[in-house]
Design a protein around this motif. Structure first.
Motif, mmCIF file in Angstrom:
data_model
loop_
_atom_site.group_PDB
_atom_site.id
_atom_site.type_symbol
_atom_site.label_atom_id
_atom_site.label_comp_id
_atom_site.label_asym_id
_atom_site.label_seq_id
_atom_site.Cartn_x
_atom_site.Cartn_y
_atom_site.Cartn_z
ATOM 1 N N PRO A 42 -3.754 -4.883 7.558
ATOM 2 C CA PRO A 42 -4.682 -4.233 6.620
ATOM 3 C C PRO A 42 -5.485 -3.110 7.278
ATOM 4 N N LYS A 43 -5.918 -3.324 8.508
ATOM 5 C CA LYS A 43 -6.660 -2.284 9.218
ATOM 6 C C LYS A 43 -5.771 -1.072 9.479
ATOM 7 N N PHE A 44 -4.532 -1.325 9.872
ATOM 8 C CA PHE A 44 -3.577 -0.237 10.078
ATOM 9 C C PHE A 44 -3.383 0.562 8.799
ATOM 10 N N ALA A 45 -3.202 -0.137 7.677
ATOM 11 C CA ALA A 45 -2.994 0.546 6.399
ATOM 12 C C ALA A 45 -4.207 1.397 6.029
ATOM 13 N N GLU A 46 -5.397 0.854 6.234
ATOM 14 C CA GLU A 46 -6.612 1.593 5.889
ATOM 15 C C GLU A 46 -6.778 2.835 6.756
ATOM 16 N N GLU A 47 -6.461 2.719 8.030
ATOM 17 C CA GLU A 47 -6.705 3.821 8.959
ATOM 18 C C GLU A 47 -5.597 4.862 8.967
ATOM 19 N N HIS A 48 -4.358 4.460 8.625
ATOM 20 C CA HIS A 48 -3.239 5.368 8.835
ATOM 21 C C HIS A 48 -2.411 5.689 7.595
ATOM 22 N N LEU A 49 -2.558 4.934 6.516
ATOM 23 C CA LEU A 49 -1.670 5.123 5.376
ATOM 24 C C LEU A 49 -2.354 5.594 4.106
ATOM 25 N N GLN A 50 -3.637 5.369 3.970
ATOM 26 C CA GLN A 50 -4.262 5.523 2.657
ATOM 27 C C GLN A 50 -4.225 6.951 2.107
ATOM 28 N N ASP A 51 -4.105 7.946 2.980
ATOM 29 C CA ASP A 51 -4.082 9.330 2.482
ATOM 30 C C ASP A 51 -2.735 9.720 1.893
ATOM 31 N N ASP A 52 -1.663 9.077 2.339
ATOM 32 C CA ASP A 52 -0.322 9.514 1.940
ATOM 33 C C ASP A 52 0.488 8.468 1.191
ATOM 34 N N PHE A 53 0.021 7.223 1.184
ATOM 35 C CA PHE A 53 0.809 6.146 0.585
ATOM 36 C C PHE A 53 -0.067 5.217 -0.246
ATOM 37 N N ARG A 54 0.553 4.602 -1.245
ATOM 38 C CA ARG A 54 -0.051 3.456 -1.898
ATOM 39 C C ARG A 54 0.383 2.214 -1.121
ATOM 40 N N THR A 55 -0.516 1.281 -0.923
ATOM 41 C CA THR A 55 -0.195 0.099 -0.122
ATOM 42 C C THR A 55 -0.574 -1.166 -0.870
ATOM 43 N N THR A 56 0.342 -2.126 -0.896
ATOM 44 C CA THR A 56 0.073 -3.447 -1.461
ATOM 45 C C THR A 56 0.338 -4.492 -0.383
ATOM 46 N N LEU A 57 -0.630 -5.384 -0.189
ATOM 47 C CA LEU A 57 -0.505 -6.448 0.800
ATOM 48 C C LEU A 57 -0.211 -7.765 0.088
ATOM 49 N N VAL A 58 0.837 -8.440 0.515
ATOM 50 C CA VAL A 58 1.261 -9.701 -0.093
ATOM 51 C C VAL A 58 1.175 -10.793 0.972
ATOM 52 N N TYR A 59 0.435 -11.867 0.663
ATOM 53 C CA TYR A 59 0.212 -12.939 1.635
ATOM 54 C C TYR A 59 0.791 -14.258 1.134
ATOM 55 N N ALA A 60 0.997 -15.171 2.073
ATOM 56 C CA ALA A 60 1.359 -16.528 1.700
ATOM 57 C C ALA A 60 0.173 -17.216 1.033
ATOM 58 N N LYS A 61 0.466 -18.097 0.111
ATOM 59 C CA LYS A 61 -0.597 -18.866 -0.527
ATOM 60 C C LYS A 61 -1.252 -19.792 0.492
ATOM 61 N N PRO A 62 -2.567 -19.907 0.490
ATOM 62 C CA PRO A 62 -3.239 -20.775 1.468
ATOM 63 C C PRO A 62 -2.772 -22.221 1.402
ATOM 64 N N GLU A 63 -2.443 -22.663 0.197
ATOM 65 C CA GLU A 63 -2.054 -24.070 0.033
ATOM 66 C C GLU A 63 -0.544 -24.292 0.172
ATOM 67 N N ASP A 64 0.218 -23.199 0.329
ATOM 68 C CA ASP A 64 1.676 -23.316 0.410
ATOM 69 C C ASP A 64 2.224 -22.148 1.218
ATOM 70 N N LYS A 65 2.464 -22.377 2.510
ATOM 71 C CA LYS A 65 2.872 -21.281 3.395
ATOM 72 C C LYS A 65 4.233 -20.700 3.044
ATOM 73 N N ASN A 66 5.031 -21.423 2.268
ATOM 74 C CA ASN A 66 6.367 -20.950 1.912
ATOM 75 C C ASN A 66 6.429 -20.220 0.577
ATOM 76 N N THR A 67 5.285 -19.907 0.007
ATOM 77 C CA THR A 67 5.253 -19.159 -1.246
ATOM 78 C C THR A 67 4.337 -17.960 -1.092
ATOM 79 N N LEU A 68 4.827 -16.782 -1.479
ATOM 80 C CA LEU A 68 4.056 -15.551 -1.357
ATOM 81 C C LEU A 68 3.420 -15.196 -2.697
ATOM 82 N N ALA A 69 2.124 -14.988 -2.687
ATOM 83 C CA ALA A 69 1.400 -14.644 -3.912
ATOM 84 C C ALA A 69 1.480 -13.139 -4.142
#
Length: 250
Positions: A42-69
């Motif tokens: 997230p820090k990399f995206a904020e510092e290096h991508l935000q001017d030229d790209f749209r960025t979406t961060l997708v994480y694993a669910k806290p209660e289920d590491k094998n499912t991405l929210a």
């Protein structure tokens, strides 16, 4: 409304709207607990991508590491950047990634991405799936393990006309020490082009970063860099920005 005001509004529309419309969409899948990429990316995206790209961060669910929210964002991705370690996703979620790749779209992987969807000595949970040949299919690698964490890897740059110039643009090609352990990834598949190698004392060298043209015709880039110290250095952030730009070139 005066003519000058009207012209000003029209000019603003003509300048701003196309820029927003063509910003490529970078979707990052983040699901690993070893290297804190839930903080560094997230820090990399904020510092290096935000001017030229749209960025979406997708994480694993806290209660289920094998499912991405929020993995549905992959449907709209122009570039997929993966920092995942040993997860067996619900079949419908892994199918989204399979479809994205089958369409020949670019994939960038860092560190644990070469064993992203392969469990170790475990069965998949019911309704979940693994991609057993993920590393070979998507990155052209042969990951087996890594050298000890106490062994520091010295990284050197290759000199090869096959290396896309854009990938090393603005990067000082001086040897440096990698932040994490050296991955055992050789041999690379035919068609892979290595940019850098790493070596620990008493052992042979291993590729550290390379490009790969997949069977579907899509472009992949992988680097085993990705430790927090790598993100704090000069090479990895610039390398990832360059890799994203390179992946979008025709």
């Amino acid at each position: 409304m005066s003519l000058r005001t009207l012209l000003g509004l029209l000019l603003s529309f003509c300048i701003v709207t196309p820029v927003l419309a063509v910003q490529p969409h970078v979707v990052m899948l983040i699901a690993e607990r070893e290297y804190e990429t839930d903080q560094t990316l997230p820090k990399f995206a904020e510092e290096h991508l935000q001017d030229d790209f749209r960025t979406t961060l997708v994480y694993a669910k806290p209660e289920d590491k094998n499912t991405l929210a929020g993995i549905e964002a992959v449907k709209d991705a122009d570039v997929l950047l993966i920092s995942v370690r040993r997860r067996a996703l619900p079949k419908s979620q892994l199918d989204l990634i399979r479809d994205y790749i089958a369409n020949g779209k670019p994939v960038i992987g860092i560190r644990t991405a070469n064993h992203a969807f392969l469990l170790r000595n475990e069965e998949s949970p019911a309704g979940h799936d693994q991609w057993l040949q993920w590393d070979a299919d998507v990155f052209g690698g042969s990951y087996t393990n890594h050298y000890g964490n106490d062994l520091k890897a010295k990284v050197t740059f290759r000199s090869d006309d096959a290396i896309p110039k854009l990938l090393l643009d603005g990067i000082r090609r001086q040897p440096f020490v990698a932040g994490g352990s050296l991955y055992k990834v050789a041999p690379l598949a035919e068609g892979a082009v290595a940019l850098m190698d790493g070596k620990v004392e008493g052992q042979g060298s291993e590729p550290i970063a390379w490009t790969f043209t997949r069977a579907d015709g899509g472009k992949s880039f992988y680097t085993s860099l990705g430790h927090r110290d790598d993100f704090a250095g000069d090479v990895l952030p610039a390398l990832l920005v360059n890799a994203i730009k390179w992946s979008l070139t025709k």
